[in-house]
Design an enzyme around this catalytic site. Sequence first.
Site, PDB file in Angstrom:
ATOM      1  N   CYS A  89      35.258 -12.631  26.415  1.00 59.09           N
ATOM      2  CA  CYS A  89      36.113 -12.917  27.575  1.00 59.09           C
ATOM      3  C   CYS A  89      37.385 -12.083  27.600  1.00 59.09           C
ATOM      4  O   CYS A  89      38.077 -12.029  28.615  1.00 59.09           O
ATOM      5  CB  CYS A  89      36.462 -14.402  27.627  1.00 59.09           C
ATOM      6  N   HIS A 229      42.726 -15.300  32.028  1.00 56.23           N
ATOM      7  CA  HIS A 229      41.271 -15.471  31.987  1.00 56.23           C
ATOM      8  C   HIS A 229      40.946 -16.860  32.516  1.00 56.23           C
ATOM      9  O   HIS A 229      41.653 -17.835  32.228  1.00 56.23           O
ATOM     10  CB  HIS A 229      40.783 -15.308  30.541  1.00 56.23           C
ATOM     11  N   ASN A 259      33.543 -19.569  35.016  1.00 57.11           N
ATOM     12  CA  ASN A 259      33.924 -18.617  33.977  1.00 57.11           C
ATOM     13  C   ASN A 259      32.931 -17.457  33.986  1.00 57.11           C
ATOM     14  O   ASN A 259      31.784 -17.616  33.584  1.00 57.11           O
ATOM     15  CB  ASN A 259      33.931 -19.327  32.614  1.00 57.11           C
TER      16      ASN A 259
HETATM   17  O1  UT7 Z   1      35.865 -18.273  28.041  1.00 55.94           O
HETATM   18  C1  UT7 Z   1      35.969 -18.106  26.664  1.00 55.94           C
HETATM   19  C2  UT7 Z   1      36.389 -19.231  25.890  1.00 55.94           C
HETATM   20  N1  UT7 Z   1      35.903 -20.511  26.319  1.00 55.94           N
HETATM   21  C3  UT7 Z   1      36.767 -21.462  26.601  1.00 55.94           C
HETATM   22  O2  UT7 Z   1      37.959 -21.221  26.600  1.00 55.94           O
HETATM   23  C4  UT7 Z   1      36.228 -22.843  26.848  1.00 55.94           C
HETATM   24  C5  UT7 Z   1      37.084 -23.853  26.151  1.00 55.94           C
HETATM   25  N2  UT7 Z   1      36.581 -25.217  26.221  1.00 55.94           N
HETATM   26  C6  UT7 Z   1      36.594 -25.954  27.369  1.00 55.94           C
HETATM   27  O3  UT7 Z   1      36.927 -25.478  28.442  1.00 55.94           O
HETATM   28  C7  UT7 Z   1      36.252 -27.412  27.255  1.00 55.94           C
HETATM   29  O4  UT7 Z   1      36.236 -27.760  25.897  1.00 55.94           O
HETATM   30  C8  UT7 Z   1      34.888 -27.819  27.908  1.00 55.94           C
HETATM   31  C9  UT7 Z   1      34.997 -27.728  29.420  1.00 55.94           C
HETATM   32  C10 UT7 Z   1      33.778 -26.908  27.381  1.00 55.94           C
HETATM   33  C11 UT7 Z   1      34.567 -29.252  27.553  1.00 55.94           C
HETATM   34  O5  UT7 Z   1      35.626 -30.107  27.952  1.00 55.94           O
HETATM   35  P1  UT7 Z   1      36.284 -31.129  26.917  1.00 55.94           P
HETATM   36  O6  UT7 Z   1      37.245 -31.910  27.679  1.00 55.94           O
HETATM   37  O7  UT7 Z   1      36.799 -30.328  25.749  1.00 55.94           O
HETATM   38  O8  UT7 Z   1      35.073 -32.010  26.502  1.00 55.94           O
HETATM   39  P2  UT7 Z   1      34.515 -32.312  25.038  1.00 55.94           P
HETATM   40  O9  UT7 Z   1      33.649 -31.192  24.587  1.00 55.94           O
HETATM   41  O10 UT7 Z   1      35.627 -32.760  24.135  1.00 55.94           O
HETATM   42  O11 UT7 Z   1      33.643 -33.562  25.381  1.00 55.94           O
HETATM   43  C12 UT7 Z   1      34.209 -34.771  25.906  1.00 55.94           C
HETATM   44  C13 UT7 Z   1      33.082 -35.665  26.368  1.00 55.94           C
HETATM   45  C14 UT7 Z   1      31.951 -35.796  25.356  1.00 55.94           C
HETATM   46  O12 UT7 Z   1      31.442 -37.101  25.431  1.00 55.94           O
HETATM   47  P3  UT7 Z   1      31.854 -38.187  24.335  1.00 55.94           P
HETATM   48  O13 UT7 Z   1      31.455 -37.619  23.016  1.00 55.94           O
HETATM   49  O14 UT7 Z   1      33.339 -38.365  24.494  1.00 55.94           O
HETATM   50  O15 UT7 Z   1      31.056 -39.385  24.768  1.00 55.94           O
HETATM   51  C15 UT7 Z   1      30.924 -34.806  25.873  1.00 55.94           C
HETATM   52  O16 UT7 Z   1      29.621 -35.156  25.482  1.00 55.94           O
HETATM   53  O17 UT7 Z   1      32.509 -35.097  27.557  1.00 55.94           O
HETATM   54  C16 UT7 Z   1      31.101 -34.973  27.363  1.00 55.94           C
HETATM   55  N3  UT7 Z   1      30.634 -33.826  28.131  1.00 55.94           N
HETATM   56  C17 UT7 Z   1      30.197 -33.952  29.386  1.00 55.94           C
HETATM   57  N4  UT7 Z   1      30.081 -35.007  30.211  1.00 55.94           N
HETATM   58  C18 UT7 Z   1      29.623 -34.781  31.447  1.00 55.94           C
HETATM   59  C19 UT7 Z   1      30.567 -32.532  27.748  1.00 55.94           C
HETATM   60  N5  UT7 Z   1      30.090 -31.777  28.762  1.00 55.94           N
HETATM   61  C20 UT7 Z   1      29.846 -32.642  29.794  1.00 55.94           C
HETATM   62  C21 UT7 Z   1      29.357 -32.461  31.114  1.00 55.94           C
HETATM   63  N6  UT7 Z   1      29.256 -33.560  31.892  1.00 55.94           N
HETATM   64  N7  UT7 Z   1      29.010 -31.263  31.585  1.00 55.94           N
END
Ligand code: UT7
Length: 315
Positions: A89, A229, A259
């Site tokens: 990225c 980004h 993204n």
């Molecule tokens: O571009 C290069 C670098 N990449 C980035 O910078 C991406 C960085 N990361 C992010 O943007 C975020 O971490 C994500 C958007 C990928 C995920 O968001 P988050 O708020 O960090 O979610 P998380 O991974 O901590 O998950 C929170 C909850 C989990 O459920 P539990 O364990 O709390 O029950 C996940 O299973 O959200 C759940 N979850 C979803 N729920 C509905 C994860 N993805 C989804 C989804 N729909 N698509």
Amino acid sequence: MVDTSDAWIVERTGITERRILKGEGLGTSHMGAEAVRRLLERTGNKPSDIDLLICATTTPDFVFPSTANLICDMVGVGPVGSFDVQAACSGFIYAVTIASQFIATGQCKKIVVVGADKMSAIIDYTDRATCVIFGDGAGAVLIEASENGEGILDTLIRSDGSGMIHLHQKAGGSRLPPSAETVAKRMHYVHQEGAAVYKFAIAKMAEVSQEIMSRNNLRAEMINWLVPHQANKRIIESTAERMGLPMDRVMMVIQKYGNTTAATIPLCLWDYEAKLKTGDRMILAAFGGGFTWGAAYLTWAYDGAARVRSAKAAG
Ligand code: UT7
């Protein structure tokens, strides 16, 4: 396809739409070439005016030749040097950094830098943690020597390969070449530990932006635009907050494209061009797989609205 909801995606990422490249046999070069054609049209240049083309991509059409080579052939640029840059990225900032050196030494006069990724080729649409985020896209910019003192004034690139475990594609390279087993195990897709990457992304984007501001004696009120980004709306907001910038001075297109990896920053510049004024001070900042991160400080060299108007008038 997966257990998710529009509300979750919008709230946690800010994404409402994405673009996916459809059509058999079309790769990243297809989008990159189209971006370069439109760039040449808008800037009134012919393919023969370009003396170097660099493509930042993580989803090249082939392992070799480079996607930059293919784009040159498709657009009619060359024969001049062309090569790909792979910094996930952060690829666009890396490529701009390289291009600015060629301009500064006088070795090149007009360089096209493309950021292009067909992320849909490496996304597992059964993995809700990644499939809701990434989209396909390409953007391109022309970098040339300016006559008014405006331009790319400083760049900063960083990397830390120990971050690999948090964001990578497990197979398909020389360490684990493609095999029936790697395909069966779904190892050719993006593996991302979102929460870990999120933490690094916020810390490093803000750190590198502050570092480039401080070594150029810039205070927040002097910055007209942050061009971050586009990985997650919350990461963009946190970076802006840490830099002390209000959101009306931050470019944001994630809602429209998701993204798109190396394409996010040139897509911002394309969509916001009409708002840009000569002398606008801008900080570009990115964070991505590797880990890689970086920033650039530039002042905009021309009146964007006039450029867009005259390109439209010329048809
Ligand atoms: O571009 C290069 C670098 N990449 C980035 O910078 C991406 C960085 N990361 C992010 O943007 C975020 O971490 C994500 C958007 C990928 C995920 O968001 P988050 O708020 O960090 O979610 P998380 O991974 O901590 O998950 C929170 C909850 C989990 O459920 P539990 O364990 O709390 O029950 C996940 O299973 O959200 C759940 N979850 C979803 N729920 C509905 C994860 N993805 C989804 C989804 N729909 N698509």
